[in-house]
Design an enzyme around this catalytic site. Sequence first.
Site, PDB file in Angstrom:
ATOM      1  N   GLY A  13       9.703  57.477  21.404  1.00 43.52           N
ATOM      2  CA  GLY A  13       8.345  57.533  20.895  1.00 43.52           C
ATOM      3  C   GLY A  13       7.604  58.840  21.147  1.00 43.52           C
ATOM      4  O   GLY A  13       6.368  58.841  21.202  1.00 43.52           O
ATOM      5  N   SER A  14       8.330  59.955  21.236  1.00 48.07           N
ATOM      6  CA  SER A  14       7.606  61.209  21.513  1.00 48.07           C
ATOM      7  C   SER A  14       6.705  61.590  20.337  1.00 48.07           C
ATOM      8  O   SER A  14       5.600  62.126  20.542  1.00 48.07           O
ATOM      9  CB  SER A  14       8.573  62.341  21.866  1.00 48.07           C
ATOM     10  OG  SER A  14       9.336  62.741  20.753  1.00 48.07           O
ATOM     11  N   ASN A  15       7.132  61.323  19.114  1.00 46.74           N
ATOM     12  CA  ASN A  15       6.247  61.600  17.970  1.00 46.74           C
ATOM     13  C   ASN A  15       5.028  60.687  17.988  1.00 46.74           C
ATOM     14  O   ASN A  15       3.911  61.125  17.682  1.00 46.74           O
ATOM     15  CB  ASN A  15       7.017  61.434  16.656  1.00 46.74           C
ATOM     16  CG  ASN A  15       7.809  62.673  16.294  1.00 46.74           C
ATOM     17  OD1 ASN A  15       7.250  63.710  15.979  1.00 46.74           O
ATOM     18  ND2 ASN A  15       9.140  62.570  16.368  1.00 46.74           N
ATOM     19  N   MET A  92      14.166  53.103  13.301  1.00 46.05           N
ATOM     20  CA  MET A  92      15.540  53.251  12.827  1.00 46.05           C
ATOM     21  C   MET A  92      16.053  52.029  12.055  1.00 46.05           C
ATOM     22  O   MET A  92      17.256  51.808  11.983  1.00 46.05           O
ATOM     23  CB  MET A  92      16.459  53.576  14.014  1.00 46.05           C
ATOM     24  CG  MET A  92      16.064  54.831  14.776  1.00 46.05           C
ATOM     25  SD  MET A  92      15.859  56.339  13.751  1.00 46.05           S
ATOM     26  CE  MET A  92      17.581  56.807  13.554  1.00 46.05           C
ATOM     27  N   LEU A  95      14.113  49.737   5.549  1.00 48.43           N
ATOM     28  CA  LEU A  95      13.196  48.723   5.030  1.00 48.43           C
ATOM     29  C   LEU A  95      13.550  48.381   3.581  1.00 48.43           C
ATOM     30  O   LEU A  95      13.942  49.252   2.806  1.00 48.43           O
ATOM     31  CB  LEU A  95      11.761  49.246   5.118  1.00 48.43           C
ATOM     32  CG  LEU A  95      11.291  49.520   6.550  1.00 48.43           C
ATOM     33  CD1 LEU A  95      10.021  50.356   6.550  1.00 48.43           C
ATOM     34  CD2 LEU A  95      11.089  48.215   7.324  1.00 48.43           C
ATOM     35  N   ASN A 109       6.798  58.691   6.838  1.00 52.92           N
ATOM     36  CA  ASN A 109       7.971  58.753   7.706  1.00 52.92           C
ATOM     37  C   ASN A 109       8.213  60.197   8.089  1.00 52.92           C
ATOM     38  O   ASN A 109       7.950  61.107   7.298  1.00 52.92           O
ATOM     39  CB  ASN A 109       9.203  58.210   6.964  1.00 52.92           C
ATOM     40  CG  ASN A 109      10.457  58.258   7.820  1.00 52.92           C
ATOM     41  OD1 ASN A 109      10.437  57.870   9.002  1.00 52.92           O
ATOM     42  ND2 ASN A 109      11.555  58.727   7.263  1.00 52.92           N
ATOM     43  N   HIS A 111      11.349  62.695   9.118  1.00 55.72           N
ATOM     44  CA  HIS A 111      12.810  62.736   9.031  1.00 55.72           C
ATOM     45  C   HIS A 111      13.291  64.098   9.531  1.00 55.72           C
ATOM     46  O   HIS A 111      12.730  65.136   9.144  1.00 55.72           O
ATOM     47  CB  HIS A 111      13.252  62.519   7.581  1.00 55.72           C
ATOM     48  CG  HIS A 111      14.737  62.501   7.435  1.00 55.72           C
ATOM     49  ND1 HIS A 111      15.503  61.426   7.837  1.00 55.72           N
ATOM     50  CD2 HIS A 111      15.603  63.434   6.985  1.00 55.72           C
ATOM     51  CE1 HIS A 111      16.784  61.707   7.623  1.00 55.72           C
ATOM     52  NE2 HIS A 111      16.866  62.913   7.108  1.00 55.72           N
ATOM     53  N   GLU A 176       8.570  68.775  14.977  1.00 57.32           N
ATOM     54  CA  GLU A 176       8.079  67.455  14.556  1.00 57.32           C
ATOM     55  C   GLU A 176       6.739  67.170  15.226  1.00 57.32           C
ATOM     56  O   GLU A 176       5.821  66.610  14.620  1.00 57.32           O
ATOM     57  CB  GLU A 176       9.088  66.364  14.932  1.00 57.32           C
ATOM     58  CG  GLU A 176      10.406  66.446  14.183  1.00 57.32           C
ATOM     59  CD  GLU A 176      11.337  65.289  14.489  1.00 57.32           C
ATOM     60  OE1 GLU A 176      10.867  64.151  14.603  1.00 57.32           O
ATOM     61  OE2 GLU A 176      12.563  65.534  14.622  1.00 57.32           O
TER      62      GLU A 176
HETATM   63  C1  GAR Z   1      12.896  62.020  15.668  1.00 52.43           C
HETATM   64  O1  GAR Z   1      13.685  63.176  15.698  1.00 52.43           O
HETATM   65  C2  GAR Z   1      12.747  61.522  14.242  1.00 52.43           C
HETATM   66  O2  GAR Z   1      12.673  62.543  13.295  1.00 52.43           O
HETATM   67  C3  GAR Z   1      14.030  60.756  14.086  1.00 52.43           C
HETATM   68  O3  GAR Z   1      14.195  60.084  15.302  1.00 52.43           O
HETATM   69  C4  GAR Z   1      13.606  60.852  16.349  1.00 52.43           C
HETATM   70  C5  GAR Z   1      12.669  59.964  17.122  1.00 52.43           C
HETATM   71  O4  GAR Z   1      12.182  60.604  18.273  1.00 52.43           O
HETATM   72  N1  GAR Z   1      13.945  59.847  12.986  1.00 52.43           N
HETATM   73  C6  GAR Z   1      14.976  59.511  12.216  1.00 52.43           C
HETATM   74  O5  GAR Z   1      16.104  59.935  12.391  1.00 52.43           O
HETATM   75  C7  GAR Z   1      14.641  58.547  11.093  1.00 52.43           C
HETATM   76  N2  GAR Z   1      15.772  58.287  10.303  1.00 52.43           N
HETATM   77  P1  GAR Z   1      10.911  60.027  19.055  1.00 52.43           P
HETATM   78  O6  GAR Z   1      11.163  58.529  19.268  1.00 52.43           O
HETATM   79  O7  GAR Z   1      10.916  60.767  20.359  1.00 52.43           O
HETATM   80  O8  GAR Z   1       9.703  60.283  18.218  1.00 52.43           O
END
Ligand code: GAR
Length: 198
Positions: A13-15, A92, A95, A109, A111, A176
Amino acid sequence: MKKRVAILISGGGSNMVRLVEDMADPDHPAEPVLVLANDPAAGGLEKARALGVPTAVVDHRPFRGDRAAFEAALQAELEKARPDIICLAGFMRVLTEGFVRKWQGRMLNIHPSLLPKYRGLHTHARALQAGDVEHGCTVHEVTPELDDGPILGQARVPVKPGDTPETLAARVLRQEHRLYPAVLRRFAAGDRTPVMLD
Ligand code: GAR
């Protein structure tokens, strides 16, 4: 009135943290109303609680592949929180079209590739394999087709000699963390002009 934002996560969940931190600004056009995970072990849940954001879990596993039933449970949690905008942030689960249609135009989203390159998984390994000299991340509106939909922002990174999927992923993730808050601010204010970062 601030826009209500629900953030869907599966992992660290860093984003999500960056989005919530950015929304702490009193001038931000949106506020976080829910962090929802499909995994009770998602590390981001604890971080969301620490930030004072309500959390919920809809574990996908008991549904044993019945995506419609899983999404009905997801929908029920979302309806309680009444979001105006849904941000998928490392969520992940794929949907279904039916679910996406309910939220289309209101669901974003992030990506980890420069879409339309590398939809799906293992994006960093694929960029290295292809010999790309640049890579990056994309925020887009979610449409029924996987990792498709109007692009709302992109950020680029160089690919460096000796990069591994891990070093490249870390460089992209830093971008990101800049890109998603910038896009959400604009989107919540009603502006869909893409945010382009270097
Ligand atoms: C991120 O790099 C995001 O872009 C990717 O998962 C990571 C989640 O990091 N998303 C995907 O690959 C979607 N298909 P986070 O949990 O630290 O935000």
